[in-house]
Enzyme design. Structure first.
Site, PDB file in Angstrom:
ATOM      1  CG  ASP A  76      18.358   1.975   6.196  1.00 42.17           C
ATOM      2  OD1 ASP A  76      19.154   2.531   6.654  1.00 42.17           O
ATOM      3  OD2 ASP A  76      17.915   1.893   4.894  1.00 42.17           O
ATOM      4  CD  GLU A 118      -1.125   0.514   3.663  1.00 44.84           C
ATOM      5  OE1 GLU A 118      -2.304   1.329   3.461  1.00 44.84           O
ATOM      6  OE2 GLU A 118      -1.005  -0.041   4.782  1.00 44.84           O
ATOM      7  CG  LEU A 175       2.315   3.853   4.445  1.00 45.56           C
ATOM      8  CD1 LEU A 175       3.448   3.741   5.366  1.00 45.56           C
ATOM      9  CD2 LEU A 175       1.196   3.288   5.011  1.00 45.56           C
TER      10      LEU A 175
END
Length: 276
Positions: free
Chosen positions: A186, A83, A85
Site C-alpha cells: 500500500d 514507535e 517515527l
C-alpha cells in the site's frame, strides 16, 4: 465505548501504564489511529485495523528485509502499539533517493516460500474490502485470482466484463515467475513519512510477495516521486509501462469498492490503457 476508546484502553493495558495525553491522528480512514504520550516522555502510536497481529508480523518482516518501519512495541488482536517515527512533511531530493535505495534492498531480500512464492501466509483487508493472499505457484495466477476476480461481484456489469476479460488474458500481460519481492502493498505517499526532507520510514503495510513493480505502480498512482527516486531504485525491466496500468488497477478497484462511483472513471481509464 467507541473504537478509539477501546484501542486506547487496550494500548494502556499492553504497555502497563496510562498515557498522559491521547490525540487522534488524521489519516485513520479505516480505523482510528492514536498518538499517546507516555509518562516517560516517549510518544507511541496505537491503532486497530483488520488484524493488528498480522500488521505487526508484516512490520517485523519488512524490518528484517532492511525497510525503515516503526518498531513493534506491543500487540494483541485489538490493538497494535508501535514507535512514533519522526515526521515533518514529505520527502525532498535526498529523501527520494533514500526511498529508492531502501525499497530496492527490500525488494531484493529473499524470504518467499519455495512452493507457492506469490502471496502471504494469511489474508488481510483494507477496511471492509478483503485482501485474499493464498499462495500461488505463478504470479499470473495470483494476480488473476487474488487481485482481479474478487472484485467482480462488486462492479457494474460493463466494468466487470472488462476486468474478467483481463483476468482471462493475464498470461499475455504479466510475467509468470518474476522474483517474489517482499511488497509493502500500500505504498502511496501518505504511507511514506519524511523528517526534514529525509526518509523517516514506511507505515501501514499490506504485505505479500510478488512483482516488485506493484509497489512502484502504487507509488505513482496518486502522485509522482521525485526524480531522485529512480536514481536510487534503478532501471526497470522492459515493458514496465504496460504492466504499470495493470498493477494500478488493483488499488483503483479497492478505492471504487471503498469510496464508490467516483472511482469508476479511474478504473475505466486504466482498462482503456491496458486495452481490454
Amino acid at each position: 465505548m467507541d473504537e478509539a476508546e477501546r484501542i486506547g484502553t487496550e494500548a494502556a493495558r499492553l504497555l502497563g501504564m496510562s498515557p498522559q495525553r491521547v490525540k487522534p491522528l488524521a489519516g485513520g480512514d479505516l480505523s482510528p489511529v492514536l498518538a499517546m504520550d507516555l509518562p516517560s516522555g516517549e510518544r507511541v502510536i496505537a491503532k486497530g485495523g483488520p488484524s493488528p497481529e498480522t500488521e505487526a508480523e508484516m512490520l517485523r518482516t519488512l524490518a528484517e528485509a532492511g525497510a525503515r518501519v516503526p518498531k513493534v512495541l506491543a500487540v494483541s488482536r485489538i490493538c497494535l502499539v508501535m514507535e512514533a517515527l519522526p515526521q515533518s512533511g514529505g520527502l525532498r531530493g535526498a529523501g527520494w533517493l533514500e526511498l529508492g535505495e531502501s525499497l530496492l534492498r527490500q525488494h531484493r531480500a529473499p524470504g518467499a516460500p519455495d512452493d507457492t512464492p506469490y502471496g502471504w501466509p494469511v489474508d488481510y483487508a483494507f477496511g471492509p474490502v478483503p485482501i485474499p493472499n493464498a499462495g500461488q505457484a505463478t504470479w499470473t495466477e495470483f494476480w488473476a485470482e487474488a487481485r482481479l476476480r474478487p472484485s467482480l461481484p462488486e462492479l457494474p456489469a460493463p466494468l466487470a466484463r472488462r476486468v474478467e476479460r483481463l483476468a482471462a488474458q493475464i498470461d499475455e500481460h504479466l510475467p509468470p515467475r518474476p522474483f517474489p519481492s517482499l511488497l509493502h502493498g500500500d505504498l502511496w505517499a501518505g504511507n511514506v513519512l519524511g523528517e526534514q526532507g529525509h526518509l523517516s520510514g514506511l507505515i501501514d503495510p499490506a504485505c505479500y510477495y510478488g512483482d516488485a513493480e506493484v509497489d512502484l505502480a502504487m507509488l505513482h498512482l496518486f502522485g509522482a516521486p521525485g526524480r531522485e527516486f529512480a536514481v536510487g531504485y534503478g532501471a526497470l525491466p522492459p515493458g514496465w509501462e504496460a504492466r504499470r496500468a495493470i498493477y494500478q488497477l488493483w488499488p483503483a478497484l479497492v478505492h471504487l469498492r471503498l469510496f464508490g462511483a467516483g472511482y469508476h472513471g479511474m478504473v475505466a481509464g486504466l482498462l482503456d490503457r491496458i486495452g481490454v
